[in-house]
Design a protein around this motif. Structure first.
Motif, PDB file in Angstrom:
ATOM      1  N   ALA A 176      -2.994   9.378   1.956  1.00 43.38           N
ATOM      2  CA  ALA A 176      -3.012   8.373   3.021  1.00 43.38           C
ATOM      3  C   ALA A 176      -4.436   8.057   3.466  1.00 43.38           C
ATOM      4  N   LEU A 177      -5.267   9.061   3.644  1.00 41.28           N
ATOM      5  CA  LEU A 177      -6.666   8.823   4.015  1.00 41.28           C
ATOM      6  C   LEU A 177      -7.383   8.033   2.924  1.00 41.28           C
ATOM      7  N   TRP A 178      -7.121   8.373   1.698  1.00 37.59           N
ATOM      8  CA  TRP A 178      -7.694   7.658   0.550  1.00 37.59           C
ATOM      9  C   TRP A 178      -7.283   6.190   0.590  1.00 37.59           C
ATOM     10  N   GLY A 179      -6.020   5.939   0.920  1.00 41.37           N
ATOM     11  CA  GLY A 179      -5.533   4.572   0.969  1.00 41.37           C
ATOM     12  C   GLY A 179      -6.087   3.776   2.126  1.00 41.37           C
ATOM     13  N   VAL A 180      -6.139   4.374   3.318  1.00 44.65           N
ATOM     14  CA  VAL A 180      -6.620   3.660   4.493  1.00 44.65           C
ATOM     15  C   VAL A 180      -8.121   3.396   4.389  1.00 44.65           C
ATOM     16  N   ARG A 185       0.836  -1.209   0.000  1.00 47.65           N
ATOM     17  CA  ARG A 185       0.000   0.000   0.000  1.00 47.65           C
ATOM     18  C   ARG A 185       0.868   1.255   0.000  1.00 47.65           C
ATOM     19  N   ILE A 186       1.982   1.220   0.700  1.00 47.93           N
ATOM     20  CA  ILE A 186       2.913   2.347   0.655  1.00 47.93           C
ATOM     21  C   ILE A 186       3.408   2.556  -0.776  1.00 47.93           C
ATOM     22  N   ASP A 187       3.803   1.481  -1.430  1.00 45.68           N
ATOM     23  CA  ASP A 187       4.309   1.581  -2.803  1.00 45.68           C
ATOM     24  C   ASP A 187       3.236   2.114  -3.744  1.00 45.68           C
ATOM     25  N   ARG A 188       2.023   1.603  -3.625  1.00 46.27           N
ATOM     26  CA  ARG A 188       0.949   2.071  -4.509  1.00 46.27           C
ATOM     27  C   ARG A 188       0.602   3.521  -4.207  1.00 46.27           C
ATOM     28  N   GLY A 189       0.633   3.892  -2.917  1.00 46.28           N
ATOM     29  CA  GLY A 189       0.378   5.277  -2.553  1.00 46.28           C
ATOM     30  C   GLY A 189       1.378   6.223  -3.176  1.00 46.28           C
ATOM     31  N   ARG A 190       2.645   5.817  -3.191  1.00 41.76           N
ATOM     32  CA  ARG A 190       3.674   6.658  -3.814  1.00 41.76           C
ATOM     33  C   ARG A 190       3.437   6.808  -5.308  1.00 41.76           C
ATOM     34  N   ARG A 191       3.053   5.711  -5.968  1.00 42.17           N
ATOM     35  CA  ARG A 191       2.788   5.785  -7.412  1.00 42.17           C
ATOM     36  C   ARG A 191       1.608   6.713  -7.705  1.00 42.17           C
ATOM     37  N   LEU A 192       0.539   6.587  -6.916  1.00 38.29           N
ATOM     38  CA  LEU A 192      -0.644   7.410  -7.145  1.00 38.29           C
ATOM     39  C   LEU A 192      -0.393   8.870  -6.773  1.00 38.29           C
ATOM     40  N   ASP A 213       3.586   9.700   6.056  1.00 32.98           N
ATOM     41  CA  ASP A 213       5.037   9.898   6.112  1.00 32.98           C
ATOM     42  C   ASP A 213       5.770   9.017   5.122  1.00 32.98           C
ATOM     43  N   ARG A 214       5.334   7.772   4.995  1.00 30.20           N
ATOM     44  CA  ARG A 214       6.003   6.866   4.056  1.00 30.20           C
ATOM     45  C   ARG A 214       5.746   7.283   2.619  1.00 30.20           C
ATOM     46  N   ASP A 237      -8.508   1.714   0.096  1.00 28.02           N
ATOM     47  CA  ASP A 237      -7.431   1.191  -0.739  1.00 28.02           C
ATOM     48  C   ASP A 237      -7.371   1.954  -2.052  1.00 28.02           C
ATOM     49  N   PHE A 238      -7.371   3.284  -1.943  1.00 29.13           N
ATOM     50  CA  PHE A 238      -7.277   4.179  -3.093  1.00 29.13           C
ATOM     51  C   PHE A 238      -8.440   3.994  -4.064  1.00 29.13           C
ATOM     52  N   GLY A 239      -9.624   3.825  -3.485  1.00 25.35           N
ATOM     53  CA  GLY A 239     -10.837   3.747  -4.294  1.00 25.35           C
ATOM     54  C   GLY A 239     -11.226   2.368  -4.760  1.00 25.35           C
TER      55      GLY A 239
END
Length: 335
Positions: free
Chosen positions: A130-134, A99-106, A330-331, A137-139
């Protein structure tokens, strides 16, 4: 937005983060029955109230025709699992490296839009992502329940009927204003909607039509999703000069009576008391007050948190949730 994370160490907090709702394996058992009297009579009374509030007959027909109680919603409300997770277990499930990796890409993919929204609301883009991811899972996991049917079920049930009746009326207003159709209004079993998982009341007060197409679309339009999340945090008191907090190391013999959000001290005071960064370094020099929390009741990691952490808590009243949002932000931001 989530109203149902009564314990920060329970799996219901994980469900609120939209990561463990699928696959918990809750037994269906005997279907629970609503306790609010005849549903048809109740629904007619609800229609009358909605009509009196200005909701059109066309919307009422589209949203409420053929609606029946959903026994699964009642069961989930009654029989949520109560076994506990440690913070480490929770964080590893909600914010794994994938999820950190996908968050960085998005984040990189949407950077121009995110930067524009971040500048407008004073909320760093990494927290929006981060809120979107938690939450979803980014939608990708926005729920599979009809929001109208779920809210009607819970409003008729009687346990928290006043709250859910108001949310149902709010949902009908959202449909009546043309933001989404009743059929497309899909969300969690408790009525949280879209990629930001807003309850209808939060939608009406905080959702934003960033692309100015006349609809506040938190289901499919990323611009509206991002701006709505930023607007929520801004109205929750977010201060763009600061971050959320950091992990710290407590000195031997630390007075645990000083733990908790009710105790606030300047960073320099905590430093004099022996509180250090997690790596043993000194705390930063900054004119800010913080509180020390230990999310696991039996001990474990300690954190110094600032007022922005309290802003995240207004989104979801769970230490686990708010700390994980901070960690993921942060990540994603490279820290």
């Amino acid at each position: 937005m989530k109203m149902f994370c009564e314990s920060p160490v329970s799996v219901r907090a994980v469900c609120a983060a939209a990561v463990l709702c699928v696959g918990l394996g809750l037994s269906m058992g005997t279907p629970a029955r609503a306790q609010g009297g005849d549903f048809g009579e109740w629904l007619q009374d609800l229609r009358s109230e909605a009509r009196g509030a200005g909701i059109s007959e066309r919307t009422l027909d589209a949203a409420l025709a053929g609606v029946t109680p959903n026994p699964r919603v009642i069961e989930l409300d009654r029989r949520q699992s109560e076994f506990t997770l440690t913070f480490e277990q929770y964080r590893s499930r909600v914010a794994p490296q994938s999820r950190i990796d996908r968050g960085r890409r998005l984040y990189a993919e949407n950077k121009p839009l995110l930067d524009e929204i971040a500048a407008a609301y004073g909320v760093p883009a990494r927290f929006i992502v981060a809120l979107w991811g938690v939450e979803t899972d980014f939608g990708r996991n926005t729920g599979g329940y009809s929001v109208v049917r779920s809210l009607a079920t819970l409003a008729h049930d009687g346990r928290r009927s006043d709250y859910f009746r108001k949310e149902l009326l709010n949902a009908l207003r959202i449909i009546d204003e043309g933001h989404i159709t009743a059929e497309a209004m899909i969300g969690s079993w408790a009525g949280a909607m879209g990629q930001s998982q807003f309850m209808p009341s939060s939608f009406l007060s905080r959702a934003v039509d960033w692309d100015r197409d006349g609809r506040r679309d938190i289901w499919t339009t990323r611009a509206d999703v991002f701006a709505s999340a930023a607007n929520y945090l801004k109205n929750a008191g977010w201060d763009g000069r600061y971050t959320w907090g950091r992990e710290v190391r407590l000195p031997r013999g630390f007075d645990r009576a000083q733990l908790g959000l009710d105790t606030r001290k300047p960073l320099e005071t905590w430093a004099r008391l022996g509180v250090r960064r997690a790596d043993g370094g000194v705390l930063p020099v900054a004119d800010i007050t913080g509180s020390i929390i230990v999310p696991d009741r039996s001990g474990g990691r300690a954190f110094i948190v600032y007022d922005n952490f309290r802003s995240i808590l207004r989104w979801n009243r769970s230490y686990y949730f708010a700390l994980t949002v901070g960690y993921l932000a942060d990540r994603i931001g490279g820290n």
